[in-house]
Design a protein around this motif. Structure first.
Motif, PDB file in Angstrom:
ATOM      1  N   LEU A  73       0.824  -1.210   0.000  1.00 48.56           N
ATOM      2  CA  LEU A  73       0.000   0.000   0.000  1.00 48.56           C
ATOM      3  C   LEU A  73       0.859   1.262   0.000  1.00 48.56           C
ATOM      4  O   LEU A  73       0.536   2.246  -0.670  1.00 48.56           O
ATOM      5  N   ARG A  74       1.965   1.238   0.721  1.00 46.27           N
ATOM      6  CA  ARG A  74       2.877   2.390   0.737  1.00 46.27           C
ATOM      7  C   ARG A  74       3.530   2.582  -0.628  1.00 46.27           C
ATOM      8  O   ARG A  74       3.736   3.712  -1.077  1.00 46.27           O
ATOM      9  N   TYR A  75       3.850   1.467  -1.304  1.00 51.09           N
ATOM     10  CA  TYR A  75       4.408   1.540  -2.661  1.00 51.09           C
ATOM     11  C   TYR A  75       3.379   2.149  -3.617  1.00 51.09           C
ATOM     12  O   TYR A  75       3.707   2.998  -4.445  1.00 51.09           O
ATOM     13  N   ILE A  76       2.126   1.721  -3.493  1.00 49.92           N
ATOM     14  CA  ILE A  76       1.065   2.241  -4.359  1.00 49.92           C
ATOM     15  C   ILE A  76       0.916   3.750  -4.160  1.00 49.92           C
ATOM     16  O   ILE A  76       0.727   4.497  -5.122  1.00 49.92           O
ATOM     17  N   LYS A  77       1.021   4.194  -2.920  1.00 48.68           N
ATOM     18  CA  LYS A  77       0.896   5.629  -2.651  1.00 48.68           C
ATOM     19  C   LYS A  77       1.957   6.425  -3.413  1.00 48.68           C
ATOM     20  O   LYS A  77       1.670   7.482  -3.965  1.00 48.68           O
ATOM     21  N   GLY A  78       3.176   5.900  -3.482  1.00 53.37           N
ATOM     22  CA  GLY A  78       4.253   6.609  -4.171  1.00 53.37           C
ATOM     23  C   GLY A  78       4.232   6.456  -5.684  1.00 53.37           C
ATOM     24  O   GLY A  78       4.934   7.177  -6.389  1.00 53.37           O
ATOM     25  N   THR A  79       3.438   5.523  -6.193  1.00 56.11           N
ATOM     26  CA  THR A  79       3.416   5.259  -7.633  1.00 56.11           C
ATOM     27  C   THR A  79       1.984   5.309  -8.162  1.00 56.11           C
ATOM     28  O   THR A  79       1.634   4.572  -9.082  1.00 56.11           O
TER      29      THR A  79
END
Length: 108
Positions: A73-79
């Protein structure tokens, strides 16, 4: 997770997960999040590996698995702007695009 710090990779590449016996306290919550991530992989193939790994533990997720889900989820936030563009078309012609170069082609 709206105010979380974003990440550049969906999974840790230097450490492996060592599952413990600590079962995640809310497996229904885990299943809902991971189930939603499965739909996202249609437009985000970069998530496929990580989400597939999370899906393998739907029956009995641990705290470590929940930590991996939060990392995704944190990766999705940045991408958030990444993804495949899917638009409706009236044509029946199949089209594909790529930005890679064929470096080994020496045909004349």
């Amino acid at each position: 997770m709206l105010d979380c710090k974003s990440l550049t990779t969906p999974a840790a590449v230097t450490t492996s997960v060592v599952p413990t016996a600590s079962t995640y306290e809310n497996p229904t919550h885990y299943r809902r999040i991971v189930g939603a991530l499965q739909y996202l992989t249609i437009k985000r193939p970069d998530l496929s590996y990580s989400v597939n790994r999370l899906c393998q533990f739907m029956h009995s997720p641990t705290d470590e698995h929940w930590g991996i889900a939060k990392r995704v989820l944190r990766y999705i936030k940045g991408t958030i702007s990444y993804g495949l563009r899917i638009t409706p078309s009236t044509s029946t012609t199949i089209q594909a695009f790529s930005d890679s170069d064929w470096a080994g082609s020496n045909e004349q």
